[in-house]
Enzyme design. Structure first.
Site, PDB file in Angstrom:
ATOM      1  CG  ASP A   1      15.771  -8.979 -36.171  1.00 43.80           C
ATOM      2  OD1 ASP A   1      15.695 -10.075 -35.580  1.00 43.80           O
ATOM      3  OD2 ASP A   1      16.796  -8.599 -36.767  1.00 43.80           O
TER       4      ASP A   1
ATOM      5  CG  ASP B   1      16.555 -11.085 -39.569  1.00 43.35           C
ATOM      6  OD1 ASP B   1      16.162  -9.914 -39.439  1.00 43.35           O
ATOM      7  OD2 ASP B   1      17.668 -11.474 -39.169  1.00 43.35           O
TER       8      ASP B   1
ATOM      9  CE  LYS C   1      24.794 -12.794 -39.280  1.00 39.27           C
ATOM     10  NZ  LYS C   1      24.922 -11.891 -38.164  1.00 39.27           N
TER      11      LYS C   1
HETATM   12  N1  GDD Z   1      20.489  -5.675 -26.074  1.00 40.16           N
HETATM   13  C1  GDD Z   1      21.211  -5.877 -27.156  1.00 40.16           C
HETATM   14  N2  GDD Z   1      22.532  -5.561 -27.141  1.00 40.16           N
HETATM   15  N3  GDD Z   1      20.612  -6.398 -28.243  1.00 40.16           N
HETATM   16  C2  GDD Z   1      21.372  -6.610 -29.332  1.00 40.16           C
HETATM   17  C3  GDD Z   1      22.735  -6.302 -29.392  1.00 40.16           C
HETATM   18  C4  GDD Z   1      23.342  -5.739 -28.217  1.00 40.16           C
HETATM   19  O1  GDD Z   1      24.531  -5.426 -28.171  1.00 40.16           O
HETATM   20  N4  GDD Z   1      23.191  -6.622 -30.623  1.00 40.16           N
HETATM   21  C5  GDD Z   1      22.146  -7.128 -31.302  1.00 40.16           C
HETATM   22  N5  GDD Z   1      21.040  -7.107 -30.542  1.00 40.16           N
HETATM   23  C6  GDD Z   1      19.701  -7.571 -30.889  1.00 40.16           C
HETATM   24  C7  GDD Z   1      19.180  -6.938 -32.158  1.00 40.16           C
HETATM   25  O2  GDD Z   1      18.423  -5.786 -31.833  1.00 40.16           O
HETATM   26  C8  GDD Z   1      18.324  -8.045 -32.736  1.00 40.16           C
HETATM   27  O3  GDD Z   1      17.016  -7.999 -32.217  1.00 40.16           O
HETATM   28  C9  GDD Z   1      18.979  -9.323 -32.236  1.00 40.16           C
HETATM   29  O4  GDD Z   1      19.814  -8.946 -31.151  1.00 40.16           O
HETATM   30  C10 GDD Z   1      19.815 -10.023 -33.310  1.00 40.16           C
HETATM   31  O5  GDD Z   1      20.711  -9.084 -33.868  1.00 40.16           O
HETATM   32  P1  GDD Z   1      20.799  -8.882 -35.443  1.00 40.16           P
HETATM   33  O6  GDD Z   1      21.775  -7.802 -35.679  1.00 40.16           O
HETATM   34  O7  GDD Z   1      19.452  -8.770 -36.038  1.00 40.16           O
HETATM   35  O8  GDD Z   1      21.501 -10.263 -35.842  1.00 40.16           O
HETATM   36  P2  GDD Z   1      21.452 -11.001 -37.245  1.00 40.16           P
HETATM   37  O9  GDD Z   1      20.109 -10.906 -37.851  1.00 40.16           O
HETATM   38  O10 GDD Z   1      22.605 -10.528 -38.051  1.00 40.16           O
HETATM   39  O11 GDD Z   1      21.766 -12.535 -36.805  1.00 40.16           O
HETATM   40  C11 GDD Z   1      21.032 -13.132 -35.739  1.00 40.16           C
HETATM   41  O12 GDD Z   1      19.745 -13.517 -36.178  1.00 40.16           O
HETATM   42  C12 GDD Z   1      19.721 -14.554 -37.187  1.00 40.16           C
HETATM   43  C13 GDD Z   1      18.282 -14.884 -37.467  1.00 40.16           C
HETATM   44  O13 GDD Z   1      17.631 -13.792 -37.941  1.00 40.16           O
HETATM   45  C14 GDD Z   1      21.821 -14.341 -35.224  1.00 40.16           C
HETATM   46  O14 GDD Z   1      21.180 -14.789 -34.057  1.00 40.16           O
HETATM   47  C15 GDD Z   1      21.865 -15.461 -36.257  1.00 40.16           C
HETATM   48  O15 GDD Z   1      22.473 -16.622 -35.709  1.00 40.16           O
HETATM   49  C16 GDD Z   1      20.449 -15.814 -36.705  1.00 40.16           C
HETATM   50  O16 GDD Z   1      20.485 -16.802 -37.736  1.00 40.16           O
HETATM   51 MG    MG Z   2      18.379  -9.816 -37.513  1.00 41.71          MG
END
Ligand code: GDD
Ligand code: MG
Length: 335
Positions: A112, A219, A162
Site C-alpha cells: 500500500d 501509505d 507503533k
Molecule cells: N500476505 C499477507 N499476510 N500480507 C499482509 C498480512 C498478512 O497476514 N498482514 C498485512 N499484510 C500486508 C498488507 O496488505 C500491507 O500491504 C502490508 O502487509 C502492511 O500492512 P498494513 O496493515 O498496511 O501495516 P501498517 O500500515 O499498519 O504498518 C506497516 O507499514 C508502515 C508503513 O506504511 C508497518 O510495516 C510499519 O512498520 C510501517 O511504518
Molecule cells: Mg499500511
C-alpha cells in the site's frame, strides 16, 4: 543458462492484509486493487521495479481470487506468482511462506505504499553496507502509526512498531520497502509472525540498515493516505482531462478525468473521476475519487471523499471525508 553478466531478482509484495481502515471500499475490492488514477495501487509498485526484477511474488490471502483474476487478465511484463495463505500469517509469516520462490537478495514491499524511492539506488546502498537487510526510511511528524527506528550512522539500533504517543525515539519511520538477504528467512519462526514486532528487533545485530530518500511517500491504507497519494501523483503530472461529456463545467487542475460526464459543475483540484462516473449541475467536487460509475447528483458539495464504484450521491448532499460503499457486487480497479 543465464548470460553471465545479467542478474535477475525477485520482488515480494505483501498483499494479504484486510484493508480494514479502507472499509467499506475493501469489503468488495482488496486494497492492492483499489484504483489510484489509471491503475490499481499495486501496479504503481510493480511498474516502479528495476529492470532486473523478472519475477513478482505476491503474498495474498484476503480476496485472493480477485487478485488472481486481475493478474490473469493483465500482463505486467513480468512473471507473477501468487502465494496464498489459508489464514493470514502476518507480515513475517507471509515472507516465510514464499521462501521456496526466493533465491538471492530480494526486494520486499508493503502493498500500500506510493513513493518516489529510487530502488536502484537503494539496492546499491544495501550492497555497500552488506547487512541482512535495508529498510527505506521516511520522516513524519507523528510516527505513532508506524514503525519507528533509532539510527547510529546508517545502522538501525532500535525498532519500535507503533509506539505509544510520546514514546517514539525518533521521527524516522519504516517506509515499508525493504531489501533482504535470504538469511533473513532463518530468523522467521513458523506460524503467524510480524516482521516488524518479532523479526526486526531480533536481527539488529546481523546488520539492519536505514536508507533515506527525498520526494514523496504515502501509505495509502487510510482514507486520508489514499487521497494524499492521489494528490501526490497529480502534483507530479499524472493528470488527464478526457471527459466523456463536459457541459459548461469549470475544471480546476490538476485532475484525472477519464470518461466521466460533467455538466455545469465545478471540479478540482485533485479529483479523479473514472469511466462512467458523473457529476451533476451546480455541484462542487474537490480532492475526491469517483470510481467507475459513481454518480454525484445536482447541487452537491463533495470534499475529500472516496466514492466506490456505482455509488450515488443524492441531489443537494454535502459530504466531507466520507468513504461510500460500492454498489452491491461492484469491484473497483478492474478496468
Ligand atoms: N500476505 C499477507 N499476510 N500480507 C499482509 C498480512 C498478512 O497476514 N498482514 C498485512 N499484510 C500486508 C498488507 O496488505 C500491507 O500491504 C502490508 O502487509 C502492511 O500492512 P498494513 O496493515 O498496511 O501495516 P501498517 O500500515 O499498519 O504498518 C506497516 O507499514 C508502515 C508503513 O506504511 C508497518 O510495516 C510499519 O512498520 C510501517 O511504518
Ligand atoms: Mg499500511
Amino acid at each position: 543458462r543465464r548470460p553471465a553478466l545479467i542478474t535477475f531478482m525477485k520482488a515480494l509484495i505483501l498483499a494479504g492484509g484486510m484493508g480494514t481502515r479502507l472499509r467499506p471500499l475493501t469489503l468488495s475490492t482488496p486494497k492492492p486493487l483499489l484504483p489510484l488514477l489509471d491503475r490499481p495501487m499495486v501496479m504503481h509498485i510493480i511498474d516502479s521495479l528495476p529492470a532486473e526484477v523478472d519475477t513478482v511474488v505476491l503474498a495474498v490471502s484476503y480476496m485472493k481470487d480477485l487478485l488472481e483474476g486481475y493478474f490473469l487478465k493483465h500482463d505486467c511484463g513480468r512473471k507473477v506468482v501468487l502465494v496464498n495463505e489459508e489464514e493470514p500469517l502476518g507480515t513475517g509469516g507471509a515472507v516465510r511462506n514464499v521462501r521456496q520462490y526466493l533465491d538471492g537478495t530480494f526486494l520486499c514491499f508493503n502493498g500500500d505504499i506510493i513513493s518516489s524511492l529510487d530502488l536502484n539506488d537503494m539496492l546499491a546502498f544495501h550492497r555497500r553496507h552488506g547487512g541482512i537487510g535495508t529498510l527505506a526510511l521516511w520522516r513524519v511528524q507523528d510516527p505513532s502509526a508506524f514503525g519507528v527506528v533509532g539510527l547510529e550512522g546508517a545502522r538501525i539500533t532500535v525498532f519500535q512498531e507503533k509506539p505509544a504517543p510520546g514514546e517514539a525515539i525518533s521521527d524516522l519511520i519504516n517506509a515499508g520497502v525493504y531489501v533482504f538477504e535470504p538469511e533473513l528467512l532463518e530468523h522467521i519462526p513458523p506460524g503467524v509472525v510480524s516482521l516488524e514486532r518479532q523479526v526486526f528487533p531480533n536481527v539488529l545485530d546481523r546488520g539492519l540498515y536505514g536508507y533515506r530518500f527525498d520526494g514523496h511517500w504515502v501509505d495509502c491504507g487510510t482514507p486520508a493516505g489514499y487521497l494524499e497519494a492521489q494528490r501526490a501523483l497529480l502534483e507530479r503530472g499524472r493528470t488527464k482531462v478526457a471527459p466523456a461529456i463536459v457541459r459548461g463545467s469549470e475544471l480546476i487542475g490538476p485532475n484525472y478525468i477519464d470518461g466521466a460526464s460533467l455538466s455545469g459543475c465545478r471540479v478540482g483540484p485533485f479529483v479523479c473521476a473514472l469511466p462512467g462516473a458523473s457529476i451533476g449541475e451546480g455541484s462542487t467536487v474537490e480532492g475526491s475519487v469517483l470510481m467507475e460509475g459513481a454518480t454525484i447528483g445536482r447541487g452537491c458539495t463533495v470534499r475529500a471523499c472516496l466514492l466506490g464504484p456505482g455509488t450515488m450521491v443524492k441531489d443537494g448532499s454535502a459530504l466531507q471525508g466520507r468513504a461510500l460503499a460500492p454498489l452491491r457486487g461492484r469491484q473497483a480497479g478492474l478496468h
